[in-house]
Design a protein around this motif. Sequence first.
Motif, mmCIF file in Angstrom:
data_model
loop_
_atom_site.group_PDB
_atom_site.id
_atom_site.type_symbol
_atom_site.label_atom_id
_atom_site.label_comp_id
_atom_site.label_asym_id
_atom_site.label_seq_id
_atom_site.Cartn_x
_atom_site.Cartn_y
_atom_site.Cartn_z
ATOM 1 N N ARG A 240 32.908 -20.235 1.676
ATOM 2 C CA ARG A 240 33.449 -21.387 1.236
ATOM 3 C C ARG A 240 34.941 -21.542 1.348
ATOM 4 O O ARG A 240 35.169 -22.925 1.664
ATOM 5 N N THR A 251 37.261 -31.335 0.755
ATOM 6 C CA THR A 251 37.207 -30.051 0.120
ATOM 7 C C THR A 251 37.988 -30.399 -1.248
ATOM 8 O O THR A 251 39.139 -31.040 -1.385
ATOM 9 N N ASP A 252 37.478 -29.970 -2.419
ATOM 10 C CA ASP A 252 38.376 -29.941 -3.696
ATOM 11 C C ASP A 252 39.002 -28.636 -4.028
ATOM 12 O O ASP A 252 38.443 -27.571 -4.180
ATOM 13 N N GLU A 254 41.006 -27.648 -6.334
ATOM 14 C CA GLU A 254 40.763 -27.050 -7.790
ATOM 15 C C GLU A 254 39.476 -26.309 -7.939
ATOM 16 O O GLU A 254 39.629 -25.292 -8.763
ATOM 17 N N ARG A 255 38.619 -26.438 -7.257
ATOM 18 C CA ARG A 255 37.277 -25.525 -7.437
ATOM 19 C C ARG A 255 37.625 -24.397 -6.718
ATOM 20 O O ARG A 255 37.219 -23.622 -7.253
ATOM 21 N N GLY A 258 39.648 -22.549 -9.364
ATOM 22 C CA GLY A 258 39.044 -21.958 -10.410
ATOM 23 C C GLY A 258 38.205 -20.833 -9.792
ATOM 24 O O GLY A 258 38.036 -19.621 -10.731
ATOM 25 N N TRP A 259 37.471 -20.772 -8.720
ATOM 26 C CA TRP A 259 36.800 -19.470 -8.202
ATOM 27 C C TRP A 259 37.997 -18.154 -8.040
ATOM 28 O O TRP A 259 37.372 -17.340 -8.662
ATOM 29 N N THR A 272 28.319 -19.899 -5.777
ATOM 30 C CA THR A 272 28.596 -21.015 -4.988
ATOM 31 C C THR A 272 27.623 -22.174 -5.008
ATOM 32 O O THR A 272 28.020 -23.018 -4.088
ATOM 33 N N ASP A 273 26.587 -21.894 -5.306
ATOM 34 C CA ASP A 273 25.438 -23.025 -5.430
ATOM 35 C C ASP A 273 24.843 -22.882 -3.859
ATOM 36 O O ASP A 273 24.114 -23.862 -3.728
ATOM 37 N N ALA A 543 28.451 -28.495 -3.246
ATOM 38 C CA ALA A 543 29.321 -28.668 -4.351
ATOM 39 C C ALA A 543 30.628 -28.390 -4.152
ATOM 40 O O ALA A 543 31.020 -27.287 -3.408
ATOM 41 N N GLY A 544 31.476 -29.105 -4.334
ATOM 42 C CA GLY A 544 32.819 -29.121 -4.203
ATOM 43 C C GLY A 544 33.598 -29.389 -2.820
ATOM 44 O O GLY A 544 34.821 -29.656 -2.667
ATOM 45 N N THR A 545 32.536 -29.561 -1.787
ATOM 46 C CA THR A 545 32.794 -30.165 -0.683
ATOM 47 C C THR A 545 31.836 -31.027 -0.080
ATOM 48 O O THR A 545 30.689 -30.932 0.052
#
Length: 553
Positions: A240, A251-252, A254-255, A258-259, A272-273, A543-545
């Motif tokens: 990721r 890309t986020d 903050e995610r 958070g990871w 990471t889904d 997710a997140g991207t």
Amino acid sequence: MSCATPHRLPLAGVLRLGRPSDIWFKPALSVVAAVAPPNLALLALGRLDLAMYTMAGSLCALYGHNRPYAARARALAWVVLGMVAGLAVALLTASLTTDAVVLVTVGALLAAVQKAVCDATRVGPPGNVVPAFISSASLFVPQTLGQVPGHLALAVGAGAWAWLVGMAPGLLRPHGPERRATAQALNAAAAYAATRGTGDGDTRTRAAAAAAVHAAWQSLLSTGTRTDRTRRALERLLVRAEVALAAPADTDPERLRGWARALRGTGRVPRTDLPDAADAAELLGVDAERAAPHPAWWRALGPLAPIAARTATGCVLAGYASLALGTGRPYWAVVTAASLYQANVTLTWSRGVQRVVGNLAGVLLFAALVPVAHLHPAALVLCCLVLNFGAEALMGRNYWLGSVCVTPMALLITEFARTQDSSALITERVVDTLVGALTGFVAAVAVTNRRAGDRLGHALTAAERARERAARLLTEPRPEPHALERAHRSLAAALVELRATADAASGEWWQRALPEERVVLAEQSGHRTLAATVRRQGPRPSAGTRTTEDVRP
């Protein structure tokens, strides 16, 4: 077009304090835990004069704190063996001769070998300084051949204890180093993603993020296996991070942060889904890279020959100058010179300034502490333990700040055998510091490193060839995932090495002009190709991207 490298001796920022390391307390606590039991045992036996030999083993606990425990076990074992080998040479020499010129010469040669080996193996901080201090100081301790085996046994025993201290945290956090490395990579990728890939985000921030991701991969690869679920989950997080480098605008950040926060402690690694099929596709080359042979460390010794020559020349000149001035401990000048040498002349100058400032402040701290240390041998041991902790706690913020604690500790160690004249110790330390720093820097300027330009040329060629291989695979309709993953890893490593080599060469003197524009072009095209390989591997992230169109290689 190329431009000549300017000769600058910077002062701005040399003494500026940085942020402490995330794990500053680990080496600080480890060295106290490794040094305290042997010293307290010697105190109880009334043999503090033997503390020099146990400290040779105990100080090995300073190494390897960023390595996974499987790799740390091997690294610490080699550090102990290397420390004992240097000590053995020093003690044998001291038992065979008392000629100060010979002792200085042997100390300088040992310092050069230690510098080259530590740099070639990339053992990490504190590098060659600790072995140089132990071996140089031991050369000037009177010995007989009959005493050498016993003194070496003390070092081996303390080294075995230091190995246990270094490995003990693995019982509580077996994946702690890998989790920290992955968190650092995620934070670095988030910092780059926050720039949206514009402005400075295309240069230093991008290079720093790529280096952090590469370091995290190396940390995971050094474990030799990925049979457990934690490492597989960490590898998915690194994928990721690579996606974020490929598509920062989508890309986020903050995610990612958070990871990274979720990796603290011993909790579950966040998912990471990514579906299992995507995981298998994107990580296909990881096992193959673990199995691939790696170049032997001694192959790096050739390019380090100029640095080793600088170290030998500077140390021997510093020791001879100290002898000429009549100071009683020329090894202090030798160690000062040995501590200066960095990747280039400019960084060596900066380290010299930091060393001098730290040592001068350190002798003032020694003057304040010595009345307390003279109260009782137990007070002397306690002062050294506190200074050990302080040195490691502060060293990461700036070298000079850590030296403020190292200097009085080195002075107090000389009093383990007997109480000495404090004013004479302070005077000799100041003189040897100035002599070692001056002669060491002169040697750095006089002994040229024209190989820095050659190394940059080789790094450029390697990066360009790695980019071409990856680009060829991208033109294929259905490239093998295994081959594409290997090409991706090879290109990432080549770009990190190119940036490090370019930074080192830019601070060297007396060399031909550097191909700076070619370096910039190689980095830009390489990072574009690297992004394209990430996008080509596996399904799009969900997710997140957000999805984004491919970038041409």
